[in-house]
Design a protein around this motif. Sequence first.
Motif, short mmCIF file in Angstrom:
data_model
loop_
_atom_site.label_atom_id
_atom_site.label_comp_id
_atom_site.label_asym_id
_atom_site.label_seq_id
_atom_site.Cartn_x
_atom_site.Cartn_y
_atom_site.Cartn_z
N ARG A 61 9.29 -6.85 0.94
CA ARG A 61 8.71 -7.70 -0.10
C ARG A 61 7.40 -7.10 -0.62
NH1 ARG A 61 10.33 -12.15 2.86
NH2 ARG A 61 8.32 -12.25 3.92
N GLY A 62 6.57 -6.65 0.30
CA GLY A 62 5.30 -6.05 -0.09
C GLY A 62 5.50 -4.75 -0.85
N LEU A 63 6.42 -3.93 -0.38
CA LEU A 63 6.69 -2.68 -1.07
C LEU A 63 7.17 -2.95 -2.49
CD1 LEU A 63 7.85 0.54 0.36
CD2 LEU A 63 9.15 -0.29 -1.56
N CYS A 64 8.06 -3.91 -2.64
CA CYS A 64 8.56 -4.26 -3.98
C CYS A 64 7.45 -4.82 -4.86
CB CYS A 64 9.73 -5.24 -3.87
SG CYS A 64 11.26 -4.46 -3.31
N LYS A 65 6.57 -5.61 -4.29
CA LYS A 65 5.42 -6.12 -5.06
C LYS A 65 4.59 -4.95 -5.58
CE LYS A 65 1.31 -9.02 -4.82
NZ LYS A 65 0.41 -9.77 -3.94
N GLY A 66 4.37 -3.97 -4.72
CA GLY A 66 3.60 -2.80 -5.11
C GLY A 66 4.30 -1.95 -6.17
N LEU A 67 5.61 -2.11 -6.31
CA LEU A 67 6.38 -1.40 -7.33
C LEU A 67 6.65 -2.28 -8.54
CD1 LEU A 67 8.91 0.60 -5.10
CD2 LEU A 67 6.84 1.44 -6.24
N ASP A 68 5.93 -3.38 -8.65
CA ASP A 68 6.02 -4.29 -9.80
C ASP A 68 7.39 -4.93 -9.97
OD1 ASP A 68 3.31 -3.89 -10.53
OD2 ASP A 68 3.86 -2.02 -11.55
N VAL A 69 8.07 -5.18 -8.86
CA VAL A 69 9.33 -5.93 -8.92
C VAL A 69 8.97 -7.40 -9.12
CG1 VAL A 69 11.31 -6.71 -7.55
CG2 VAL A 69 10.63 -4.29 -7.52
N LYS A 70 9.58 -8.03 -10.12
CA LYS A 70 9.26 -9.42 -10.44
C LYS A 70 10.20 -10.41 -9.76
CE LYS A 70 6.03 -7.99 -13.14
NZ LYS A 70 4.81 -7.64 -12.49
N ASN A 71 11.37 -9.95 -9.31
CA ASN A 71 12.34 -10.84 -8.66
C ASN A 71 11.90 -11.22 -7.26
OD1 ASN A 71 13.75 -8.64 -10.35
ND2 ASN A 71 15.21 -10.32 -10.36
N ASN B 289 0.82 -1.21 0.00
CA ASN B 289 0.00 0.00 0.00
C ASN B 289 0.86 1.26 0.00
OD1 ASN B 289 -2.30 -1.57 0.00
ND2 ASN B 289 -2.66 -1.36 2.19
N LEU B 290 1.95 1.25 0.73
CA LEU B 290 2.86 2.40 0.73
C LEU B 290 3.44 2.63 -0.65
CD1 LEU B 290 4.46 4.68 2.10
CD2 LEU B 290 6.18 2.96 2.72
N ALA B 291 3.78 1.57 -1.36
CA ALA B 291 4.40 1.67 -2.68
C ALA B 291 3.57 2.53 -3.63
CB ALA B 291 4.60 0.28 -3.27
N ALA B 292 2.26 2.46 -3.53
CA ALA B 292 1.38 3.21 -4.43
C ALA B 292 1.52 4.71 -4.25
CB ALA B 292 -0.07 2.78 -4.20
N LYS B 293 2.10 5.14 -3.13
CA LYS B 293 2.21 6.57 -2.84
C LYS B 293 3.61 7.13 -3.09
CE LYS B 293 -1.57 6.33 0.34
NZ LYS B 293 -2.32 7.17 1.20
N LEU B 294 4.52 6.29 -3.57
CA LEU B 294 5.90 6.73 -3.76
C LEU B 294 6.09 7.39 -5.12
CD1 LEU B 294 7.82 3.67 -2.28
CD2 LEU B 294 7.11 5.78 -1.12
N SER B 295 7.06 8.29 -5.18
CA SER B 295 7.37 8.99 -6.43
C SER B 295 8.66 8.50 -7.07
CB SER B 295 7.46 10.50 -6.18
OG SER B 295 8.56 10.77 -5.32
N GLY B 296 9.43 7.67 -6.36
CA GLY B 296 10.61 7.06 -6.96
C GLY B 296 11.95 7.50 -6.43
#
Length: 144
Positions: free
Chosen positions: A44-54, A18-25
Motif C-alpha cells: 500500500r505504501g509503495l503504491c502510494k509513493g507511485l501515485d496509485v489512486k486506487n 520511501n522505496l517507491a521514490a527510488k524505483l525506475s519502473g
Amino acid sequence: MFEMVSSSCEQTEKIGENLAAKLSGAEIIALFGDLGAGKTAFTRGLCKGLDVKNDVYSPTFAIVNEYKGKYNVYHFDMYRVKTMDDLYSTGYFDYLNNGVLIIEWSENIESILPKDAIRININYGEKENERILKFESVGELNRI
C-alpha cells in the motif's frame, strides 16, 4: 543487506512509500513473510509513493491486481502457486519488464526469481505491532 524496524502498520507503509521514490519502473519486489506480517501494508505504501489512486488490497483470490500510477504496478499473490503450471496460469511471465512487480508469498517461486529482484523479508518483532524488514539485493537503492 540491511534491516529496518517498523513499530506500526503506518510506519511499514511509509517504508514502502520511501522505496517507491527510488524505483525506475521495471523492478521485481519479492516479499517474504508469514500471514499478517505486513506484506500488503508495505505494498500500500509503495503504491502510494507511485501515485496509485486506487485502494490497494491483497490479491489473494484475484492472483494479480493491476494499478496505474507513475508506473504500472502488478501486485501478485503466489500463496496458491505450487507448480510451474500454476505459475504460468497467473500470467506472471507476461508482466515481466512491463512495470513494477510486487510479489507476496515469493517463497513459493523463489527458484525462478531474477537475481536482481529486491528481496524483502518481513517478520514479526518482539512487540505486538513491531515488524523487522530485511532488505536483500537492493543494488543501487542502498538504504531507504
